[in-house]
Design a protein around this motif. Structure first.
Motif, PDB file in Angstrom:
ATOM      1  N   ALA A 142       0.829  -1.202   0.000  1.00  0.00           N
ATOM      2  CA  ALA A 142       0.000   0.000   0.000  1.00  0.00           C
ATOM      3  C   ALA A 142       0.862   1.250   0.000  1.00  0.00           C
ATOM      4  O   ALA A 142       0.424   2.319  -0.433  1.00  0.00           O
ATOM      5  N   PHE A 143       2.105   1.127   0.478  1.00  0.00           N
ATOM      6  CA  PHE A 143       2.975   2.287   0.653  1.00  0.00           C
ATOM      7  C   PHE A 143       3.902   2.498  -0.538  1.00  0.00           C
ATOM      8  O   PHE A 143       4.205   3.632  -0.906  1.00  0.00           O
ATOM      9  N   ILE A 144       4.389   1.408  -1.119  1.00  0.00           N
ATOM     10  CA  ILE A 144       5.181   1.466  -2.356  1.00  0.00           C
ATOM     11  C   ILE A 144       4.726   0.293  -3.214  1.00  0.00           C
ATOM     12  O   ILE A 144       4.898  -0.860  -2.823  1.00  0.00           O
ATOM     13  N   PRO A 145       4.145   0.544  -4.386  1.00  0.00           N
ATOM     14  CA  PRO A 145       3.563  -0.552  -5.148  1.00  0.00           C
ATOM     15  C   PRO A 145       4.581  -1.356  -5.949  1.00  0.00           C
ATOM     16  O   PRO A 145       5.621  -0.846  -6.355  1.00  0.00           O
ATOM     17  N   ARG A 146       4.252  -2.628  -6.156  1.00  0.00           N
ATOM     18  CA  ARG A 146       4.877  -3.442  -7.190  1.00  0.00           C
ATOM     19  C   ARG A 146       4.069  -3.195  -8.455  1.00  0.00           C
ATOM     20  O   ARG A 146       2.880  -3.524  -8.529  1.00  0.00           O
ATOM     21  N   ALA A 147       4.701  -2.642  -9.467  1.00  0.00           N
ATOM     22  CA  ALA A 147       3.964  -2.201 -10.649  1.00  0.00           C
ATOM     23  C   ALA A 147       3.335  -3.338 -11.433  1.00  0.00           C
ATOM     24  O   ALA A 147       2.422  -3.106 -12.229  1.00  0.00           O
ATOM     25  N   ASP A 148       3.808  -4.566 -11.224  1.00  0.00           N
ATOM     26  CA  ASP A 148       3.192  -5.693 -11.926  1.00  0.00           C
ATOM     27  C   ASP A 148       1.954  -6.217 -11.203  1.00  0.00           C
ATOM     28  O   ASP A 148       1.277  -7.126 -11.696  1.00  0.00           O
ATOM     29  N   PHE A 149       1.624  -5.639 -10.031  1.00  0.00           N
ATOM     30  CA  PHE A 149       0.398  -5.969  -9.310  1.00  0.00           C
ATOM     31  C   PHE A 149      -0.407  -4.680  -9.084  1.00  0.00           C
ATOM     32  O   PHE A 149      -0.690  -4.308  -7.939  1.00  0.00           O
ATOM     33  N   PRO A 150      -0.778  -3.965 -10.137  1.00  0.00           N
ATOM     34  CA  PRO A 150      -1.316  -2.610  -9.957  1.00  0.00           C
ATOM     35  C   PRO A 150      -2.616  -2.551  -9.169  1.00  0.00           C
ATOM     36  O   PRO A 150      -2.747  -1.738  -8.251  1.00  0.00           O
ATOM     37  N   ALA A 151      -3.596  -3.384  -9.521  1.00  0.00           N
ATOM     38  CA  ALA A 151      -4.883  -3.307  -8.820  1.00  0.00           C
ATOM     39  C   ALA A 151      -4.760  -3.809  -7.391  1.00  0.00           C
ATOM     40  O   ALA A 151      -5.386  -3.264  -6.476  1.00  0.00           O
ATOM     41  N   TYR A 152      -3.960  -4.842  -7.185  1.00  0.00           N
ATOM     42  CA  TYR A 152      -3.767  -5.353  -5.824  1.00  0.00           C
ATOM     43  C   TYR A 152      -3.178  -4.266  -4.934  1.00  0.00           C
ATOM     44  O   TYR A 152      -3.696  -3.996  -3.836  1.00  0.00           O
ATOM     45  N   CYS A 153      -2.092  -3.640  -5.363  1.00  0.00           N
ATOM     46  CA  CYS A 153      -1.452  -2.603  -4.543  1.00  0.00           C
ATOM     47  C   CYS A 153      -2.407  -1.438  -4.296  1.00  0.00           C
ATOM     48  O   CYS A 153      -2.483  -0.908  -3.184  1.00  0.00           O
ATOM     49  N   ALA A 154      -3.145  -1.054  -5.342  1.00  0.00           N
ATOM     50  CA  ALA A 154      -4.090   0.051  -5.191  1.00  0.00           C
ATOM     51  C   ALA A 154      -5.216  -0.312  -4.233  1.00  0.00           C
ATOM     52  O   ALA A 154      -5.685   0.533  -3.460  1.00  0.00           O
ATOM     53  N   SER A 155      -5.641  -1.576  -4.257  1.00  0.00           N
ATOM     54  CA  SER A 155      -6.710  -1.986  -3.337  1.00  0.00           C
ATOM     55  C   SER A 155      -6.247  -1.884  -1.889  1.00  0.00           C
ATOM     56  O   SER A 155      -7.017  -1.506  -0.996  1.00  0.00           O
ATOM     57  N   LYS A 156      -4.987  -2.200  -1.644  1.00  0.00           N
ATOM     58  CA  LYS A 156      -4.467  -2.126  -0.284  1.00  0.00           C
ATOM     59  C   LYS A 156      -4.222  -0.675   0.133  1.00  0.00           C
ATOM     60  O   LYS A 156      -4.377  -0.322   1.314  1.00  0.00           O
ATOM     61  N   ALA A 157      -3.855   0.171  -0.809  1.00  0.00           N
ATOM     62  CA  ALA A 157      -3.742   1.596  -0.505  1.00  0.00           C
ATOM     63  C   ALA A 157      -5.116   2.177  -0.155  1.00  0.00           C
ATOM     64  O   ALA A 157      -5.243   3.014   0.741  1.00  0.00           O
ATOM     65  N   PHE A 158      -6.132   1.719  -0.875  1.00  0.00           N
ATOM     66  CA  PHE A 158      -7.497   2.125  -0.546  1.00  0.00           C
ATOM     67  C   PHE A 158      -7.824   1.754   0.902  1.00  0.00           C
ATOM     68  O   PHE A 158      -8.337   2.578   1.671  1.00  0.00           O
ATOM     69  N   LEU A 159      -7.547   0.510   1.285  1.00  0.00           N
ATOM     70  CA  LEU A 159      -7.863   0.073   2.641  1.00  0.00           C
ATOM     71  C   LEU A 159      -7.102   0.882   3.684  1.00  0.00           C
ATOM     72  O   LEU A 159      -7.652   1.229   4.738  1.00  0.00           O
TER      73      LEU A 159
END
Length: 251
Positions: A142-159
């Motif tokens: 959520a704090f620094i994304p892995r760009a190959d998991f874009p929606a996953y990282c963004a979903s955790k940033a949302f949470l």
């Protein structure tokens, strides 16, 4: 959050961090209810751990959640802890021909809407219970994304953001709001390889450290951060965000 004498509902409790948390709290003398989508696995886990309760739940099926609400309300009205842990992760290549949002939609339905739906379902009960807690699993990504998991990282940033708002809105209500933001842990979240990757933190070690932090009350701002979480959490503040992003996402 108190460590014993709770009645705890864990979504995504049949594997990985969810199962390890469920077992750790069960070992502490709590009544624990795990949920998941695979009835056979639920039955197996409950049979191997007497006293643990297993109930089916598909978070993307409103009828399934409604059924769980009725059963928990009837059988466990003393419920005072919700651990919203269910989640999914998939890679996405947005440069690929024919890329569409189907994978992202599935991730959003589970990781975001699943947490919101289960919180909305049980918050009315939790608000009436002493020592009530909501704990949800976000991610270090959520704090620094892995760009190959874009929606996953963004979903955790949302949470991460949403939990801050929930915590603030419940500030005068006796419901504690905690966030887990795990680092790379040996689970099957992304497949078999992750479960045995030596670079990942063993799930038993992760949950043991989490339990220690919760018991000691060491979770400022409601964030339960193990040692491996902290560098990424504060990378922007420390001026090393770009270097960490580049290291995680080589050109």
């Amino acid at each position: 959050m108190k460590m014993t004498g709770n009645t705890i509902l864990v979504t995504g409790g049949t594997s990985g961090i969810g199962r390890a948390l469920a077992e750790a709290f069960h070992d502490r003398g709590n009544r624990v209810i795990i949920t998941g989508r695979r009835p056979a696995l639920l039955k197996e886990i409950a049979a191997n751990r007497p006293g643990l309760v297993a109930m089916p739940l598909d978070l993307v099926d409103p009828a399934s959640l409604a059924r769980l609400m009725r059963e928990v309300g009837a059988c466990f009205p003393e419920l005072n802890v919700l651990i919203a842990n269910a989640g999914m992760s998939r890679t996405e290549d947005m440069t690929a021909p024919g890329w569409n949002v189907a994978t992202a939609q599935s991730i959003i339905d589970t990781n975001i809407m699943g947490v919101l739906h289960v919180t909305a379902a049980f918050l009315p009960i939790l608000k009436t219970r002493p020592n009530a807690t909501i704990m949800a699993t976000s991610s270090n990504l959520a704090f620094i994304p892995r760009a190959d998991f874009p929606a996953y990282c963004a979903s955790k940033a949302f949470l991460h953001s949403w939990l801050q708002s929930l915590r603030h809105q419940l500030r005068t209500v006796p419901v504690e709001v905690l966030e887990l933001a795990p680092p790379y842990v040996q689970t099957q979240l992304t497949g078999e390889r992750q479960a045995s990757d030596p670079r990942a933190m063993p799930v038993v070690d992760y949950v043991a450290e989490v339990m220690q932090l919760i018991e000691a009350g060491e979770h400022p701002r409601g964030e339960v951060l193990v040692e491996r979480d902290r560098a990424r959490r504060w990378a922007e503040r420390e001026g090393c965000y770009e270097a960490m992003f580049a290291a995680m996402n080589p050109a």
